[in-house]
Design an enzyme around this catalytic site. Structure first.
Site, PDB file in Angstrom:
ATOM      1  N   CYS A 122      24.565  87.352 -31.105  1.00  0.00           N
ATOM      2  CA  CYS A 122      24.720  86.968 -32.521  1.00  0.00           C
ATOM      3  C   CYS A 122      23.556  87.399 -33.406  1.00  0.00           C
ATOM      4  O   CYS A 122      23.735  87.625 -34.600  1.00  0.00           O
ATOM      5  CB  CYS A 122      24.985  85.470 -32.663  1.00  0.00           C
ATOM      6  N   LYS A 195      27.483  74.174 -24.078  1.00  0.00           N
ATOM      7  CA  LYS A 195      27.003  74.365 -25.444  1.00  0.00           C
ATOM      8  C   LYS A 195      28.127  74.026 -26.409  1.00  0.00           C
ATOM      9  O   LYS A 195      29.185  74.648 -26.386  1.00  0.00           O
ATOM     10  CB  LYS A 195      26.548  75.816 -25.628  1.00  0.00           C
ATOM     11  N   ARG A 205      20.167  78.995 -37.676  1.00  0.00           N
ATOM     12  CA  ARG A 205      20.863  80.210 -38.118  1.00  0.00           C
ATOM     13  C   ARG A 205      20.134  80.854 -39.289  1.00  0.00           C
ATOM     14  O   ARG A 205      20.194  82.063 -39.467  1.00  0.00           O
ATOM     15  CB  ARG A 205      22.329  79.897 -38.410  1.00  0.00           C
ATOM     16  N   ARG A 217      32.343  79.338 -34.645  1.00  0.00           N
ATOM     17  CA  ARG A 217      32.211  79.647 -33.220  1.00  0.00           C
ATOM     18  C   ARG A 217      33.099  78.748 -32.346  1.00  0.00           C
ATOM     19  O   ARG A 217      32.866  78.604 -31.150  1.00  0.00           O
ATOM     20  CB  ARG A 217      30.750  79.475 -32.788  1.00  0.00           C
ATOM     21  N   GLU A 233      32.603  73.197 -17.031  1.00  0.00           N
ATOM     22  CA  GLU A 233      31.762  74.322 -17.470  1.00  0.00           C
ATOM     23  C   GLU A 233      30.517  74.458 -16.594  1.00  0.00           C
ATOM     24  O   GLU A 233      30.155  75.556 -16.175  1.00  0.00           O
ATOM     25  CB  GLU A 233      31.331  74.128 -18.931  1.00  0.00           C
ATOM     26  N   LYS A 248      23.425  71.447 -24.655  1.00  0.00           N
ATOM     27  CA  LYS A 248      22.933  71.723 -26.002  1.00  0.00           C
ATOM     28  C   LYS A 248      23.988  71.354 -27.029  1.00  0.00           C
ATOM     29  O   LYS A 248      25.144  71.716 -26.826  1.00  0.00           O
ATOM     30  CB  LYS A 248      22.629  73.216 -26.094  1.00  0.00           C
ATOM     31  N   SER A 274      17.585  72.784 -33.639  1.00  0.00           N
ATOM     32  CA  SER A 274      16.952  72.859 -34.956  1.00  0.00           C
ATOM     33  C   SER A 274      17.309  71.683 -35.860  1.00  0.00           C
ATOM     34  O   SER A 274      16.440  71.106 -36.508  1.00  0.00           O
ATOM     35  CB  SER A 274      17.318  74.177 -35.625  1.00  0.00           C
TER      36      SER A 274
HETATM   37  C1  PBG Z   1      22.554  81.775 -30.183  1.00  0.00           C
HETATM   38  C2  PBG Z   1      21.881  80.472 -30.268  1.00  0.00           C
HETATM   39  C3  PBG Z   1      22.011  79.442 -31.231  1.00  0.00           C
HETATM   40  C4  PBG Z   1      21.051  78.473 -30.900  1.00  0.00           C
HETATM   41  C5  PBG Z   1      20.407  78.908 -29.753  1.00  0.00           C
HETATM   42  N1  PBG Z   1      20.944  80.128 -29.366  1.00  0.00           N
HETATM   43  C6  PBG Z   1      22.830  79.363 -32.444  1.00  0.00           C
HETATM   44  C7  PBG Z   1      24.291  79.313 -32.389  1.00  0.00           C
HETATM   45  O1  PBG Z   1      24.927  79.262 -31.333  1.00  0.00           O
HETATM   46  O2  PBG Z   1      24.846  79.374 -33.477  1.00  0.00           O
HETATM   47  C8  PBG Z   1      20.766  77.215 -31.667  1.00  0.00           C
HETATM   48  C9  PBG Z   1      19.405  76.666 -31.505  1.00  0.00           C
HETATM   49  C10 PBG Z   1      19.002  75.636 -32.509  1.00  0.00           C
HETATM   50  O3  PBG Z   1      19.787  75.191 -33.374  1.00  0.00           O
HETATM   51  O4  PBG Z   1      17.829  75.229 -32.448  1.00  0.00           O
HETATM   52  N2  PBG Z   1      23.872  81.806 -29.829  1.00  0.00           N
END
Ligand code: PBG
Length: 323
Positions: A122, A195, A205, A217, A233, A248, A274
């Site tokens: 991504c 995830k 992002r 997504r 999973e 996550k 984040s």
């Molecule tokens: C990439 C990825 C993401 C995060 C980690 N790897 C973003 C997403 O899936 O949109 C998020 C990490 C965070 O929010 O701290 N695919």
């Protein structure tokens, strides 16, 4: 265990007493710090939605890596911000890309710090999705080859662990085979096995400049309502050869961390994402809560839920407090 014979408050009477009976102890060794590595030179660009976090160019990572190592934090995980993006994320495999270069600089400046790389398309695709687009959706099987090539490129650059975060089916097996066939049988795979499609990735992002340019997504990341699916999973990824299983985000999914831990007894990581970071920072800035206390309570809860490893933007701040 009846009142008044049993009184739980007896063991809360002093700080020493409380410390002695504490079940969960945080340590800097629990943390993995995410770092955003940008192309370019002399960049330390503050990320406005994540106070205290920066995009770094590779040359700025030396001092940062040395500080992280000196705080006793065992590992970082790298996210790349490449100069160019295209439909198939070609720049993900550039041997001179920001992640590939950063690995070498960090290894040089802080030889004991483990370097984990986030393996995903991504950040490298013009459309911001985690794989190749066919008929308006991410095509699973053709994406596997790209992810394998990206993981191999990271391993060739010296990564200690690769961490696929795309949620394609079969990617752990594909990456494992590619690494093994190319002499990287000793490199572990930390799988973002569970995830969720989460609103809490918002600030990331911005930081990684990776929002999807259309749609969302939800056709590849998990529905936040599902727990049994998380067990399936994680089981699939373990069967495909994952060494570490990640859940996550962390805080809204503490039940999932515990369930997966109890189901498999595997090394577990959890990503304190984040949005979880920025919420505490924003509330603390307004004086609405005690930021340090909320940080330590959050991190403790993630460890208590069953994660040995916590990917967190708080890593340095918390390690300094734990000192
Ligand atoms: C990439 C990825 C993401 C995060 C980690 N790897 C973003 C997403 O899936 O949109 C998020 C990490 C965070 O929010 O701290 N695919």
């Amino acid at each position: 265990m009846d009142f008044p014979r049993y009184r739980p408050r007896r063991l809360r009477s002093s700080k020493t007493m409380r410390n002695m009976i504490r079940e969960t102890h945080l340590s800097p060794l629990d943390f993995i710090l995410p770092l955003f590595v940008s192309y370019g030179h002399d960049i330390k660009n503050p990320i406005s939605s994540m106070p205290g976090q920066f995009q770094y160019s590779v040359d700025k990572l030396k001092a940062e890596a040395a500080e992280i190592q000196s705080l006793g934090i065992p590992a970082v995980i790298l996210f790349g911000i490449p100069e160019t993006k295209d439909e198939t994320g070609t720049s993900a495999c550039d041997p001179a890309g920001p992640v590939q270069e950063a690995i070498k600089v960090i290894k040089d400046a802080a030889p004991e710090l483990l370097v984990i790389t986030d393996v995903c398309m991504c950040e490298y695709t013009s459309h911001g999705h985690c794989g190749i687009i066919k008929d308006g959706d991410v095509d699973n099987d053709s994406t596997l080859a790209l992810l394998s090539a990206e993981a191999l490129s990271h391993a060739e650059a010296g990564a200690d662990i690769v961490a696929p975060s795309d949620m394609m089916d079969g990617r752990v097996g594909a990456i494992r085979s590619t690494l093994d066939e190319n002499g990287f049988g000793k490199i572990p795979v930390m799988s973002y096995a569970v995830k969720y499609s989460s609103a809490f990735y918002g600030p990331f992002r911005d930081a990684a400049e990776s929002p999807p340019q259309f749609g969302d997504r939800k056709s590849y990341q998990m529905d936040p309502a599902n727990a049994e699916e998380a067990i399936r999973e994680a089981g699939l990824d373990i069967d495909e050869g994952a060494d570490i299983i990640m859940v996550k985000p962390a805080l809204p999914y503490l039940d999932i961390i515990r369930k997966v831990k109890d189901s498999y007894g595997y090394p577990m990581a959890a990503y304190n994402v984040s949005g979880e970071y920025s919420m505490i920072k924003a509330a603390a800035e307004r004086g609405w809560l005690d930021g340090e206390a909320a940080m330590m309570e959050s991190l403790t809860s993630i460890k208590r839920a069953g994660a040995e490893m916590i990917l967190t933007y708080f890593a340095k701040e918390a390690a300094k407090l734990l000192g």
